[in-house]
Enzyme design. Structure first.
Site, PDB file in Angstrom:
ATOM      1  N   ARG A   1       0.858  -1.187   0.000  1.00 19.49           N
ATOM      2  CA  ARG A   1       0.000   0.000   0.000  1.00 19.49           C
ATOM      3  C   ARG A   1       0.896   1.239   0.000  1.00 19.49           C
ATOM      4  NH1 ARG A   1      -2.168  -0.074   6.333  1.00 19.49           N
ATOM      5  NH2 ARG A   1      -0.092  -0.077   7.237  1.00 19.49           N
TER       6      ARG A   1
ATOM      7  N   ASN B   1      -3.894   8.249   4.955  1.00 22.37           N
ATOM      8  CA  ASN B   1      -3.636   7.397   6.121  1.00 22.37           C
ATOM      9  C   ASN B   1      -2.147   7.408   6.419  1.00 22.37           C
ATOM     10  OD1 ASN B   1      -4.727   5.406   8.103  1.00 22.37           O
ATOM     11  ND2 ASN B   1      -3.170   4.112   7.149  1.00 22.37           N
ATOM     12  N   GLU B   2      -1.806   7.814   7.599  1.00 26.05           N
ATOM     13  CA  GLU B   2      -0.404   7.784   8.048  1.00 26.05           C
ATOM     14  C   GLU B   2       0.550   8.217   6.938  1.00 26.05           C
ATOM     15  OE1 GLU B   2       0.413   3.990   9.878  1.00 26.05           O
ATOM     16  OE2 GLU B   2      -0.504   4.642  11.750  1.00 26.05           O
TER      17      GLU B   2
ATOM     18  N   GLU C   1      -5.853   5.235  16.294  1.00 25.91           N
ATOM     19  CA  GLU C   1      -5.565   3.802  16.182  1.00 25.91           C
ATOM     20  C   GLU C   1      -4.706   3.356  17.350  1.00 25.91           C
ATOM     21  OE1 GLU C   1      -3.624   2.445  12.647  1.00 25.91           O
ATOM     22  OE2 GLU C   1      -4.874   3.637  11.318  1.00 25.91           O
TER      23      GLU C   1
ATOM     24  N   TRP D   1       3.317  -6.620  13.313  1.00 23.97           N
ATOM     25  CA  TRP D   1       4.428  -6.092  12.506  1.00 23.97           C
ATOM     26  C   TRP D   1       5.737  -5.934  13.262  1.00 23.97           C
ATOM     27  CZ3 TRP D   1       5.112  -1.650  15.176  1.00 23.97           C
ATOM     28  CH2 TRP D   1       3.983  -1.001  15.693  1.00 23.97           C
TER      29      TRP D   1
ATOM     30  N   LYS E   1      -3.892 -10.330   9.206  1.00 29.42           N
ATOM     31  CA  LYS E   1      -4.841 -11.262   9.834  1.00 29.42           C
ATOM     32  C   LYS E   1      -4.419 -11.659  11.246  1.00 29.42           C
ATOM     33  CE  LYS E   1      -2.961 -14.980   6.931  1.00 29.42           C
ATOM     34  NZ  LYS E   1      -2.183 -14.025   6.095  1.00 29.42           N
ATOM     35  N   PHE E   2      -3.141 -11.491  11.565  1.00 33.67           N
ATOM     36  CA  PHE E   2      -2.721 -11.814  12.930  1.00 33.67           C
ATOM     37  C   PHE E   2      -2.628 -10.578  13.819  1.00 33.67           C
ATOM     38  CE2 PHE E   2      -1.105 -15.541  10.555  1.00 33.67           C
ATOM     39  CZ  PHE E   2      -1.975 -16.459  11.127  1.00 33.67           C
ATOM     40  N   HIS E   3      -3.110  -9.463  13.296  1.00 33.90           N
ATOM     41  CA  HIS E   3      -3.209  -8.249  14.118  1.00 33.90           C
ATOM     42  C   HIS E   3      -4.513  -8.350  14.894  1.00 33.90           C
ATOM     43  CE1 HIS E   3      -3.523  -4.029  15.196  1.00 33.90           C
ATOM     44  NE2 HIS E   3      -2.339  -3.793  14.669  1.00 33.90           N
TER      45      HIS E   3
HETATM   46  C1  GAL Z   1      -1.279   1.459  11.049  1.00 32.81           C
HETATM   47  C2  GAL Z   1      -2.157   1.627   9.832  1.00 32.81           C
HETATM   48  C3  GAL Z   1      -3.309   0.654   9.832  1.00 32.81           C
HETATM   49  C4  GAL Z   1      -2.852  -0.718  10.228  1.00 32.81           C
HETATM   50  C5  GAL Z   1      -2.180  -0.639  11.563  1.00 32.81           C
HETATM   51  C6  GAL Z   1      -1.732  -1.964  12.107  1.00 32.81           C
HETATM   52  O1  GAL Z   1       0.015   1.882  10.774  1.00 32.81           O
HETATM   53  O2  GAL Z   1      -2.645   2.928   9.741  1.00 32.81           O
HETATM   54  O3  GAL Z   1      -3.899   0.639   8.562  1.00 32.81           O
HETATM   55  O4  GAL Z   1      -1.959  -1.192   9.261  1.00 32.81           O
HETATM   56  O5  GAL Z   1      -1.051   0.178  11.465  1.00 32.81           O
HETATM   57  O6  GAL Z   1      -1.071  -1.825  13.320  1.00 32.81           O
END
Ligand code: GAL
Length: 675
Positions: free
Chosen positions: A112, A150-151, A307, A315, A356-358
């Site tokens: 992305r 986004n970010e 968020e 990640w 999916k593991f978030h």
């Molecule tokens: C952020 C992002 C989200 C998602 C999230 C996961 O950086 O804006 O879309 O990827 O991290 O932690």
């Protein structure tokens, strides 16, 4: 948030991606959202490919149903402009929008944010979509706030493609006017770099050795601006089509490519994504600094935590779930430091894709899970104290930081490449945080008059005007602490002539003759009576940096105890006007820095929010004319007992309970007290 809807509440919810699910699930979504106390969701962040499946062909029908469904359930929407991830057709049609690295490699689609921020083509397609979106939903009752992009700069911090090069040249022309002025600013007389015209200028692409530092610095500025221009292009559409609707974009914490102070000027409300790391015992301290930046960036206005993870992320190399109570504690920490919304990534845990593991508010395991229970419990709790929304905090201390200085500090070819702005800021902030002192974070051009103590961790780049303002601040009675390697260069990364740190010499009453950075792992002893003596044990140590300081009016508070600089000043104090300016010539070990700042604080009469707090308990106050809330957060492993200055009502305690004078916080415990 919307001025035309004066309902007072802490918003609660998360990123909602209904496009990942069959429509049958949507009704269950809103039912569960109500059950969890959700009031607002962020929708549409990555919906571009689905609402514009082919160039200029729009399919908003499904998204209408999403918004209607949410609105029928009484939910508000933080509506994303959907431009964060260009659809495959766009990069097939226009591969030139793909970004390039400094060594000329292309970043391909498949993840992305794969667009060059300078690309006019990207901006055109993005604003065209935003125009459609804004027009379609301008009157939709669910629309609460716009979420642009986004970010920004998360994956593409800088792009080095030809389009960026052309945009950079345009940007330089605007900044410098003539190529002579550019040559002057960039010191191109050095290494035969003199330009004959702007057309010869390139981005600082991979070069055989150090690229021109002023060029690199300007490239950071330019890249931040290029990202911001993407934001501003969308903002212009939103302002025109939906003038009454507030606009934000979710920033990342202490994020080098994006100057939060600059971006703050173009947002109606600040918002932040912060992912606390359960494996880091001091994660809340890093968060505390970022939260202070968010609150300060728009003069104390409440901000949105847009968020965070309900539990684990996916990640980091190893991803710990948040242990019981941690999500609640860290959510309340954001509120305690000025947030008016607690949102998560994401609502329902994806079955496929990279995340999916978030964790999500509704995990793979459904609602009979610890995560859903904790989320719902928090939703109920936040709803029980709506009066917190809109209240503000006051700080007696301010910490100064500047993205320009950060960019310049961390370039190559410096006395030491080990200087890390984030670490240095954190160390200074931590000394106040652990002392329980409220602190704002400002750029050097911020208004200082309301603060009794100003801390300058490491402002390598400092303009003469800002230096003069620091001087006036101290002259007028302010207390200032400046750490090493500050006030060295001007806005073009050229050394201020007149001996280091020229623009601060008079104020600090000293001259630095030579920088003496310390080798990796090396330390130097620092000996001083008075302020540093307050630290347990006699001598303390510094590392990372030392320098040969000659006082010119300042008094020496501590000296280097060994090494080449033994006997020379390490910490000084200079009475100036009706105030005092302190200087620290090394990185003091944390306890010594804390001891020193405690001492200066006492001199400046800057007190903690609550005296005698147990270690690892955070206390903050938010108030307005009618309410005064005291937040107590136990970040420690043990139970903590806090005696209150007066009996207060425990707003999270059992209904109908009377005022309390003492609060016992279990590990990860939170109390919200009201006078
Ligand atoms: C952020 C992002 C989200 C998602 C999230 C996961 O950086 O804006 O879309 O990827 O991290 O932690």
């Amino acid at each position: 948030m919307r001025a035309d809807r004066p309902d007072r509440r802490i918003h609660f919810g998360g990123d909602y991606y209904p496009e990942q699910w069959p429509e049958e699930v949507w009704a269950e979504d809103t039912r569960l959202m109500k059950e969890a106390g959700v009031t607002m969701v962020t929708a549409g962040v990555f919906a571009w490919a689905k609402v514009e499946p082919r160039p200029g062909e729009y399919d908003f029908g499904w998204f209408d149903r999403v918004l209607d469904n949410l609105s029928q359930a009484g939910l508000r929407v933080c509506l994303a402009t959907m431009t964060a991830s260009p659809p495959p057709w766009l990069t097939r049609l226009h591969p030139e929008i793909l970004p390039e690295t400094a060594d000329g490699r292309r970043k391909w689609p498949g993840g992305r944010q794969h667009y060059c921020p300078s690309s006019p083509v990207y901006r055109e397609y993005a604003t065209r979509l935003v125009e459609r979106l804004a027009t379609r939903y301008a009157q939709h009752p669910a629309l609460e706030v716009w979420h642009v992009g986004n970010e920004y700069g998360c994956h593409i911090r800088q792009c080095f493609c030809d389009e960026s090069a052309a945009d950079f040249r345009r940007w330089l022309r605007e900044r410098y006017g003539t190529v002579e002025a550019l040559n002057e600013a960039w010191s191109t007389a050095f290494w035969s770099q003199q330009y004959g015209s702007f057309d010869e200028v390139l981005p600082p692409r991979l070069a055989p050795t150090f690229a021109n530092p002023s060029q690199q610095l300007d490239y950071w500025r330019f890249s931040d601006d290029a990202l911001r221009q993407c934001y501003l292009a969308e903002l212009a559409v939103l302002r025109r089509v939906t003038p009454g609707v507030p606009v934000t974009t979710n920033l990342m914490p202490h994020h080098k490519p994006v100057d939060a102070f600059e971006w703050a000027r173009h947002q109606d409300v600040m918002s932040l994504d912060f992912y606390q790391d359960p494996y880091d015992p001091d994660t809340h301290q890093g968060a505390a600094l970022s939260f202070d930046v968010m609150r300060s960036a728009r003069g104390g206005q409440p901000w949105l935590l847009l968020e965070q993870a309900p539990s684990a992320v996916n990640w980091r190399p190893r991803n710990s779930p948040k242990p019981p109570g941690a999500m609640r504690l860290w959510s309340w920490q954001a509120i305690a430091q000025g947030a008016d919304a607690i949102m998560f990534f994401q609502w329902r845990q994806s079955l496929g894709g990279a995340e999916k593991f978030h964790s999500a508010m509704v995990p793979h395991g459904g609602t009979g899970t610890r995560i859903f229970r904790e989320v719902s419990e928090l939703g109920r709790e936040l709803a029980s104290v709506p009066e917190i929304a809109g209240t503000r905090s006051h700080a007696g201390a301010a910490l100064l930081t500047d993205w320009n200085s950060w960019w310049a500090l961390e370039l190559d070819s410096r006395p030491s490449t080990a200087l890390d702005q984030t670490q240095i800021n954190r160390a200074h902030h931590r000394a106040l945080f652990e002392a329980g002192v409220a602190c704002d974070v400002l750029p050097p051009w911020g208004e200082l008059s309301g603060y009794r103590l100003v801390i300058v961790p490491n402002l390598y780049l400092l303009g003469e005007d800002d230096a003069r303002r620091l001087e006036e601040y101290v002259e007028g009675g302010g207390h200032l602490v400046v750490s090493f390697f500050s006030g060295i260069v001007d806005g073009c990364d050229r050394v201020h002539p007149g001996g280091y740190p020229a623009p601060l010499r008079q104020l600090l009453g000293l001259r630095v003759e030579e920088f003496w950075p310390l080798d990796e792992g090396a330390s130097v002893s620092v000996q001083g009576a008075g302020p540093l003596g307050a630290v347990p044990g006699s001598g303390v140590t510094g590392d990372l940096w030392s320098e040969s300081i000659e006082t010119e009016g300042a008094e020496t508070v501590a000296v280097f105890g060994d090494g080449e600089l033994a006997g020379g000043p390490a910490v000084t104090r200079h009475s100036y006007g009706s105030g005092a300016a302190w200087y620290i010539g090394t990185r003091l070990e944390p306890a010594a820095l804390r001891g020193l700042l405690d001492h200066v604080r006492e001199e400046a009469d800057v007190r903690p929010v609550l005296p005698g707090l147990p270690a690892r308990v955070q206390a903050t106050v938010r108030e307005d004319d009618e309410h005064r809330f005291l937040f107590l957060l136990n970040h420690g492993d043990g139970e903590a007992v806090v005696r209150l200055p007066e009996p207060m009502r425990d707003r999270l305690g059992p209904d109908g309970s009377g005022p309390v004078s003492t609060v016992t916080l279990p590990p990860r415990g939170v109390a919200v007290l009201e006078r």
